[in-house]
Scaffold this motif. Structure first.
Motif, mmCIF file in Angstrom:
data_model
loop_
_atom_site.group_PDB
_atom_site.id
_atom_site.type_symbol
_atom_site.label_atom_id
_atom_site.label_comp_id
_atom_site.label_asym_id
_atom_site.label_seq_id
_atom_site.Cartn_x
_atom_site.Cartn_y
_atom_site.Cartn_z
ATOM 1 N N VAL A 84 0.854 -1.180 0.000
ATOM 2 C CA VAL A 84 0.000 0.000 0.000
ATOM 3 C C VAL A 84 0.894 1.235 0.000
ATOM 4 O O VAL A 84 1.846 1.322 0.784
ATOM 5 C CB VAL A 84 -0.946 0.009 1.216
ATOM 6 N N VAL A 85 0.596 2.190 -0.885
ATOM 7 C CA VAL A 85 1.409 3.387 -1.028
ATOM 8 C C VAL A 85 0.618 4.593 -0.514
ATOM 9 O O VAL A 85 -0.499 4.843 -0.970
ATOM 10 C CB VAL A 85 1.842 3.589 -2.498
ATOM 11 N N LEU A 97 -0.278 -1.963 -4.798
ATOM 12 C CA LEU A 97 0.358 -2.939 -5.676
ATOM 13 C C LEU A 97 -0.179 -4.303 -5.269
ATOM 14 O O LEU A 97 0.030 -4.744 -4.142
ATOM 15 C CB LEU A 97 1.884 -2.891 -5.521
ATOM 16 N N SER A 98 -0.903 -4.941 -6.181
ATOM 17 C CA SER A 98 -1.558 -6.217 -5.888
ATOM 18 C C SER A 98 -1.002 -7.319 -6.773
ATOM 19 O O SER A 98 -0.329 -7.056 -7.763
ATOM 20 C CB SER A 98 -3.068 -6.095 -6.104
ATOM 21 N N SER A 99 -1.347 -8.551 -6.422
ATOM 22 C CA SER A 99 -0.860 -9.715 -7.155
ATOM 23 C C SER A 99 -1.987 -10.395 -7.906
ATOM 24 O O SER A 99 -3.051 -10.626 -7.349
ATOM 25 C CB SER A 99 -0.242 -10.724 -6.189
ATOM 26 N N ARG A 100 -1.715 -10.720 -9.152
ATOM 27 C CA ARG A 100 -2.674 -11.519 -9.914
ATOM 28 C C ARG A 100 -2.299 -12.995 -9.822
ATOM 29 O O ARG A 100 -3.142 -13.849 -9.983
ATOM 30 C CB ARG A 100 -2.739 -11.041 -11.359
ATOM 31 N N GLY A 129 7.602 -17.547 -0.969
ATOM 32 C CA GLY A 129 8.780 -17.679 -1.814
ATOM 33 C C GLY A 129 8.593 -17.252 -3.253
ATOM 34 O O GLY A 129 9.295 -17.726 -4.137
ATOM 35 N N THR A 130 7.674 -16.346 -3.525
ATOM 36 C CA THR A 130 7.480 -15.835 -4.872
ATOM 37 C C THR A 130 8.089 -14.442 -4.968
ATOM 38 O O THR A 130 7.839 -13.595 -4.109
ATOM 39 C CB THR A 130 5.984 -15.764 -5.233
ATOM 40 N N VAL A 131 8.892 -14.211 -6.003
ATOM 41 C CA VAL A 131 9.460 -12.894 -6.266
ATOM 42 C C VAL A 131 8.515 -12.179 -7.220
ATOM 43 O O VAL A 131 8.091 -12.746 -8.226
ATOM 44 C CB VAL A 131 10.870 -12.998 -6.885
ATOM 45 N N LYS A 132 8.190 -10.924 -6.914
ATOM 46 C CA LYS A 132 7.266 -10.138 -7.735
ATOM 47 C C LYS A 132 7.917 -8.816 -8.117
ATOM 48 O O LYS A 132 8.700 -8.266 -7.353
ATOM 49 C CB LYS A 132 5.978 -9.881 -6.972
ATOM 50 N N VAL A 133 7.560 -8.317 -9.309
ATOM 51 C CA VAL A 133 8.111 -7.062 -9.812
ATOM 52 C C VAL A 133 6.975 -6.200 -10.340
ATOM 53 O O VAL A 133 6.166 -6.656 -11.147
ATOM 54 C CB VAL A 133 9.143 -7.314 -10.938
ATOM 55 N N LEU A 148 -1.166 -4.254 -10.884
ATOM 56 C CA LEU A 148 -0.813 -5.672 -10.828
ATOM 57 C C LEU A 148 0.645 -5.875 -11.224
ATOM 58 O O LEU A 148 1.186 -5.112 -12.022
ATOM 59 C CB LEU A 148 -1.732 -6.480 -11.737
ATOM 60 N N GLU A 149 1.255 -6.921 -10.682
ATOM 61 C CA GLU A 149 2.669 -7.176 -10.944
ATOM 62 C C GLU A 149 2.915 -7.471 -12.413
ATOM 63 O O GLU A 149 2.053 -8.003 -13.108
ATOM 64 C CB GLU A 149 3.219 -8.301 -10.057
ATOM 65 N N ASN A 150 4.111 -7.124 -12.860
ATOM 66 C CA ASN A 150 4.530 -7.363 -14.239
ATOM 67 C C ASN A 150 5.189 -8.734 -14.367
ATOM 68 O O ASN A 150 5.083 -9.381 -15.398
ATOM 69 C CB ASN A 150 5.501 -6.262 -14.677
ATOM 70 N N GLU A 151 5.883 -9.150 -13.323
ATOM 71 C CA GLU A 151 6.554 -10.449 -13.307
ATOM 72 C C GLU A 151 6.321 -11.116 -11.967
ATOM 73 O O GLU A 151 6.225 -10.451 -10.940
ATOM 74 C CB GLU A 151 8.061 -10.286 -13.514
#
Length: 164
Positions: A84-85, A97-100, A129-133, A148-151
């Motif tokens: 949250v920003v 910033l959320s995750s799909r 253990g997931t890396v998100k960008v 949503l995350e790009n990677e």
């Protein structure tokens, strides 16, 4: 060490603290407690400038100022699935910033400007253990939808035990 001020306001233990303004003469901080309270303080005179009671409990906060802007943004993660920003002086949420893919609590993150790029990037590691960008282009606050995350990539550690 002699304290200059006693900042009184939180009703629960403080979990994290971050700068609210940029530069070496920064004299504003934001604190967050384990019951969801957030406070912005002036460290020159000890005044509370703003406070909010939130549903989320933050465990980590990072202030970040983009190279093109004087505006500081406060990136927070905790016992929830998003980053949250906030605007640090009003404590208003600017964007999330959320995750799909594999949404999970964020255990660590960093906001940075990679070399040879004109945009900021948030890299995060989830408790699973997931890396998100997430690349940030500066227009995130203008959207009502979460970013949503790009990677997203699961990492696997072969030897995950540390021998002492």
């Amino acid at each position: 060490i002699t304290p200059r001020h006693l900042l009184i306001g939180h009703t629960a233990p403080v979990k994290c603290i971050a700068k609210a303004s940029a530069g070496p003469d920064c004299h504003h901080i934001v604190t967050s407690s384990e019951n969801g309270e957030m406070y912005t303080w002036d460290t020159v005179d000890g005044r509370c400038l703003e406070n909010r009671q939130l549903q989320r409990v933050h465990t980590s906060m990072q202030s970040y100022r983009s190279p093109e802007s004087n505006a500081v943004r406060l990136f927070c993660c905790g016992f929830y699935e998003e980053i949250v920003v906030f605007e640090p002086f009003t404590l208003e949420i600017l964007f999330q910033l959320s995750s799909r893919i594999n949404p999970d609590w964020i255990t660590a993150f960093h906001v940075l400007r990679p070399r040879n790029r004109n945009d900021d990037v948030v890299r995060a590691l989830t408790t699973g253990g997931t890396v998100k960008v997430w690349p940030l282009n500066g227009d995130e606050a203008n959207s009502s939808e979460p970013v949503l995350e790009n990677e997203s990539k699961q990492i696997r550690c072969v030897n995950h035990y540390l021998k002492v």
